[in-house]
Design a protein around this motif. Structure first.
Motif, PDB file in Angstrom:
ATOM      1  N   ASP A  96       0.813  -1.172  -0.029  1.00  0.00           N
ATOM      2  CA  ASP A  96       0.052  -0.046  -0.069  1.00  0.00           C
ATOM      3  C   ASP A  96       0.786   1.195   0.141  1.00  0.00           C
ATOM      4  OD1 ASP A  96      -2.002   2.011   0.629  1.00  0.00           O
ATOM      5  OD2 ASP A  96      -3.092   0.645   1.790  1.00  0.00           O
ATOM      6  N   GLU A  97       0.790   1.964  -1.228  1.00  0.00           N
ATOM      7  CA  GLU A  97       1.569   3.291  -1.047  1.00  0.00           C
ATOM      8  C   GLU A  97       1.345   4.489  -0.108  1.00  0.00           C
ATOM      9  OE1 GLU A  97      -0.793   5.344  -4.854  1.00  0.00           O
ATOM     10  OE2 GLU A  97       1.042   4.585  -5.216  1.00  0.00           O
ATOM     11  N   ARG A  98       0.237   4.223   0.595  1.00  0.00           N
ATOM     12  CA  ARG A  98      -0.117   5.020   1.509  1.00  0.00           C
ATOM     13  C   ARG A  98       0.447   5.129   2.924  1.00  0.00           C
ATOM     14  NH1 ARG A  98      -6.475   4.271   1.348  1.00  0.00           N
ATOM     15  NH2 ARG A  98      -5.659   2.324   1.816  1.00  0.00           N
ATOM     16  N   LEU A  99       0.937   3.809   3.223  1.00  0.00           N
ATOM     17  CA  LEU A  99       1.753   3.303   4.561  1.00  0.00           C
ATOM     18  C   LEU A  99       3.032   4.369   4.464  1.00  0.00           C
ATOM     19  CD1 LEU A  99       1.057  -0.243   4.265  1.00  0.00           C
ATOM     20  CD2 LEU A  99      -0.173   1.329   5.682  1.00  0.00           C
ATOM     21  N   LYS A 100       3.314   4.676   5.462  1.00  0.00           N
ATOM     22  CA  LYS A 100       4.516   5.288   5.876  1.00  0.00           C
ATOM     23  C   LYS A 100       5.224   4.847   7.292  1.00  0.00           C
ATOM     24  CE  LYS A 100       4.170   9.716   3.473  1.00  0.00           C
ATOM     25  NZ  LYS A 100       2.758   9.703   2.832  1.00  0.00           N
ATOM     26  N   ARG A 136      13.147  11.357  -1.953  1.00  0.00           N
ATOM     27  CA  ARG A 136      13.181  10.302  -3.269  1.00  0.00           C
ATOM     28  C   ARG A 136      11.749  10.200  -3.527  1.00  0.00           C
ATOM     29  NH1 ARG A 136      11.708   5.355  -3.557  1.00  0.00           N
ATOM     30  NH2 ARG A 136      11.482   4.965  -1.541  1.00  0.00           N
ATOM     31  N   SER A 137      11.526  10.629  -4.966  1.00  0.00           N
ATOM     32  CA  SER A 137      10.164  10.071  -5.565  1.00  0.00           C
ATOM     33  C   SER A 137      10.300   9.273  -6.737  1.00  0.00           C
ATOM     34  CB  SER A 137       9.600  11.395  -5.912  1.00  0.00           C
ATOM     35  OG  SER A 137       9.343  12.568  -4.989  1.00  0.00           O
ATOM     36  N   GLY A 138       9.889   8.025  -6.558  1.00  0.00           N
ATOM     37  CA  GLY A 138      10.635   6.975  -7.565  1.00  0.00           C
ATOM     38  C   GLY A 138      11.984   6.645  -7.419  1.00  0.00           C
ATOM     39  N   ALA A 169      19.008  14.381  -8.883  1.00  0.00           N
ATOM     40  CA  ALA A 169      19.519  13.166  -9.637  1.00  0.00           C
ATOM     41  C   ALA A 169      18.730  12.026  -9.815  1.00  0.00           C
ATOM     42  CB  ALA A 169      20.864  12.991  -8.947  1.00  0.00           C
ATOM     43  N   LYS A 170      19.014  11.267 -10.698  1.00  0.00           N
ATOM     44  CA  LYS A 170      18.213  10.040 -10.908  1.00  0.00           C
ATOM     45  C   LYS A 170      19.165   9.029 -10.241  1.00  0.00           C
ATOM     46  CE  LYS A 170      15.174   7.436 -14.153  1.00  0.00           C
ATOM     47  NZ  LYS A 170      14.669   7.630 -15.227  1.00  0.00           N
ATOM     48  N   PRO A 200      19.504  11.781  11.003  1.00  0.00           N
ATOM     49  CA  PRO A 200      18.236  11.931   9.904  1.00  0.00           C
ATOM     50  C   PRO A 200      16.981  11.622  10.743  1.00  0.00           C
ATOM     51  CG  PRO A 200      20.136  10.564   9.218  1.00  0.00           C
ATOM     52  CD  PRO A 200      20.398  11.050  10.859  1.00  0.00           C
ATOM     53  N   VAL A 201      15.878  12.369  10.442  1.00  0.00           N
ATOM     54  CA  VAL A 201      14.488  12.113  10.698  1.00  0.00           C
ATOM     55  C   VAL A 201      13.658  12.366   9.554  1.00  0.00           C
ATOM     56  CG1 VAL A 201      15.024  12.838  13.271  1.00  0.00           C
ATOM     57  CG2 VAL A 201      14.517  14.458  11.448  1.00  0.00           C
ATOM     58  N   GLY A 202      12.760  11.165   9.631  1.00  0.00           N
ATOM     59  CA  GLY A 202      11.489  11.361   8.611  1.00  0.00           C
ATOM     60  C   GLY A 202      10.956  10.188   8.300  1.00  0.00           C
ATOM     61  N   TRP A 203      10.816   9.608   6.885  1.00  0.00           N
ATOM     62  CA  TRP A 203       9.831   8.580   6.654  1.00  0.00           C
ATOM     63  C   TRP A 203      10.053   7.954   5.480  1.00  0.00           C
ATOM     64  CZ3 TRP A 203       7.385   9.343   2.096  1.00  0.00           C
ATOM     65  CH2 TRP A 203       7.247  10.504   1.633  1.00  0.00           C
ATOM     66  N   ILE A 204       9.545   6.562   5.481  1.00  0.00           N
ATOM     67  CA  ILE A 204       9.924   5.888   4.156  1.00  0.00           C
ATOM     68  C   ILE A 204       8.618   5.238   3.873  1.00  0.00           C
ATOM     69  CG2 ILE A 204      11.066   3.726   3.401  1.00  0.00           C
ATOM     70  CD1 ILE A 204      12.922   4.140   5.639  1.00  0.00           C
ATOM     71  N   SER A 205       8.292   5.424   2.618  1.00  0.00           N
ATOM     72  CA  SER A 205       7.011   4.733   1.891  1.00  0.00           C
ATOM     73  C   SER A 205       7.326   3.598   0.811  1.00  0.00           C
ATOM     74  CB  SER A 205       6.056   5.743   1.558  1.00  0.00           C
ATOM     75  OG  SER A 205       6.331   6.452   0.490  1.00  0.00           O
ATOM     76  N   LYS A 206       6.346   3.339   0.041  1.00  0.00           N
ATOM     77  CA  LYS A 206       6.807   2.306  -1.012  1.00  0.00           C
ATOM     78  C   LYS A 206       7.334   3.285  -2.244  1.00  0.00           C
ATOM     79  CE  LYS A 206       4.411  -0.312  -4.749  1.00  0.00           C
ATOM     80  NZ  LYS A 206       3.156  -0.750  -5.070  1.00  0.00           N
ATOM     81  N   ASN A 207       6.877   4.444  -2.608  1.00  0.00           N
ATOM     82  CA  ASN A 207       7.623   4.974  -3.964  1.00  0.00           C
ATOM     83  C   ASN A 207       8.335   6.174  -3.279  1.00  0.00           C
ATOM     84  OD1 ASN A 207       6.037   3.264  -5.574  1.00  0.00           O
ATOM     85  ND2 ASN A 207       4.190   4.083  -5.425  1.00  0.00           N
TER      86      ASN A 207
END
Length: 454
Positions: A97-101, A266-268, A347-348, A394-401
């Protein structure tokens, strides 16, 4: 924005109850239910809840806010090897589920010096909240995350969720007590700081140390406990153009901040990062502000300090990515009390490069560590006499995409009626110890004003 409407609250609770009762868990799968709701302040909602575990995140553009309570799944440990393994496990859950973080943070370094201040914050800690209140631009959502492992009876699990529902929408609660500062102590003191900076300057001969970032811990004691959500609401109002975060593992410990600095987004496969360094206070008038900005943009010492960060990030991106772009000119990142030099990168990422790879290689940047990285961290451990903990980590979040991490500066550790404020300064050849001390004061000035003016 307002409190939840009682009728709407009843509808949400009824929908939640029905969804939980009809939930049929699948192996190794998280079920998520979302409901669009009327506008309500996520921080206000969070402040009225007695749940011990809380998180809050707002991006720098204030397009997204997320408040969460409870811990559905948690991953924590005391070394980088465990973090590598747990990030892979988190990513396996996120594929559904891409909404999960997963929200969390990592210590500045793995070394501890016997300071017990950060006992509630391990080397890393990431977790998925049970309930979330989310603002996406001008739309608001309430979310419930469900997970069941085979060790617990499903009926017991459902019952536990249903008990949780009774406390999701409380009333306004008690009024905030008037707080008053009764003590302050600095580690190091101003005199100790000046001696420490002079020792650091003696090491900056470029063979190999060129820059080291040294920090100060200022402990403030108040007559009452300071509520994390209240403090974050004041920071949100007074300091635009900053990431806001809160990680509260229990009722007595909370790490929060209003940081200007992105580590990466990161986006994709597309990556954004930035080099931030050099500091001037904001002017009292538009004319003074322009003069300070112009001085920062033309100061040889600050430009040299900033260039260390630019070159370091460039090297990391070359190892992990292609199609690298960066700003042609150095710009200014403005905050409420201070302003900084900034260059943005895009960057990619190469195939196979993970969030963990990027995080490890970028952190700590020369903006919070120094140059070269290993030698600078060694010097920090030698000269600082307190534990940084999650400060500057570092503080933040990770999701699928997607993933986004900020640097945990302009931050505070709340423990009962004590607040520890952290600030650092980049030391290079030409640094003046007294000027750097004033820079530390400028960096905590927003916190000080909020706490004294309330």
């Amino acid at each position: 924005m307002r409190e939840f409407d009682l009728v709407e609250t009843g509808k949400i609770l009824e929908s939640l109850k029905n969804d939980i009762l009809s939930w049929r868990p699948q192996p190794h799968a998280i079920e998520r239910f979302e409901y669009e709701v009327a506008p309500v302040d996520p921080l206000l909602w969070l402040s009225h809840l007695k749940e011990e575990q809380k998180i809050y995140w707002s991006d720098r553009d204030r397009q997204t806010e997320i408040a969460g309570i409870g811990s559905l799944l948690a991953f924590k440990g005391w070394n980088s090897a465990a973090l590598d393994a747990d990030i892979q496990t988190m990513e396996s859950f996120l594929q559904k589920d891409e909404r999960l973080k997963f929200f969390g943070g990592v210590r500045f370094s793995s070394r501890k010096n016997g300071d017990s201040t950060w006992h509630a914050f391990p080397f890393f800690h990431f977790y998925l909240p049970v309930f979330e209140l989310i603002r996406r631009k001008d739309r608001y959502f309430f979310a419930c995350n469900l997970y069941h492992d085979s060790k617990q009876d499903i009926a017991e699990r459902r019952a536990a969720y249903l008990r949780f529902l009774q406390h999701l929408f409380p009333g306004n609660g008690k009024a905030k007590p008037q707080i008053k500062q009764i003590a302050r102590s600095d580690n190091p003191t101003e005199g100790e700081w000046i001696k420490t900076i002079r020792r650091a300057l003696e090491s900056l001969d470029g063979n190999p140390l060129e820059k080291v970032v040294l920090a100060r811990k200022s402990e403030l004691v108040f007559n009452h406990k300071v509520k994390a959500e209240w403090l974050l609401r004041q920071l949100r109002a007074s300091n635009p153009n900053s990431f806001l975060f809160l990680f509260q593992p229990d009722e007595q410990n909370a790490f929060l901040g209003s940081t200007p600095e992105r580590l990466f987004k990161r986006s994709g496969r597309c990556l954004e990062t930035e080099a931030v360094a050099g500091t001037r206070r904001r002017g009292q008038t538009p004319e003074e502000d322009r003069k300070l900005k112009d001085d920062l943009l033309h100061c040889e010492k600050d430009l040299r300090e900033h260039d260390y960060v630019v070159r370091s990030i460039g090297k990391v991106l070359k190892r992990h990515s292609r199609l690298i772009e960066k700003d042609k000119n150095v710009g200014i990142l403005e905050n409420a009390r201070v302003q900084h030099l900034i260059v943005r990168f895009r960057a990619k990422l190469n195939p196979g490069v993970s969030d963990a790879d990027v995080l490890y290689d970028l952190h700590p940047t020369p903006a919070v560590g120094g140059v070269p990285k290993k030698e600078a961290i060694r010097k920090i451990h030698q000269l600082e006499h307190f534990d940084r903990g999650w400060y500057a980590g570092p503080v933040g979040w990770i999701s699928k995409n997607e993933a986004e991490f900020a640097v945990g500066i302009r931050s505070a550790l709340l423990q009962g009626n004590k607040i520890s404020l952290f600030a650092g300064a980049g030391i290079v050849r030409g640094s003046d110890p007294k000027s750097e001390w004033h820079e530390l004061e400028n960096k905590i000035a927003n916190f000080i004003k909020i706490l004294h003016d309330q």
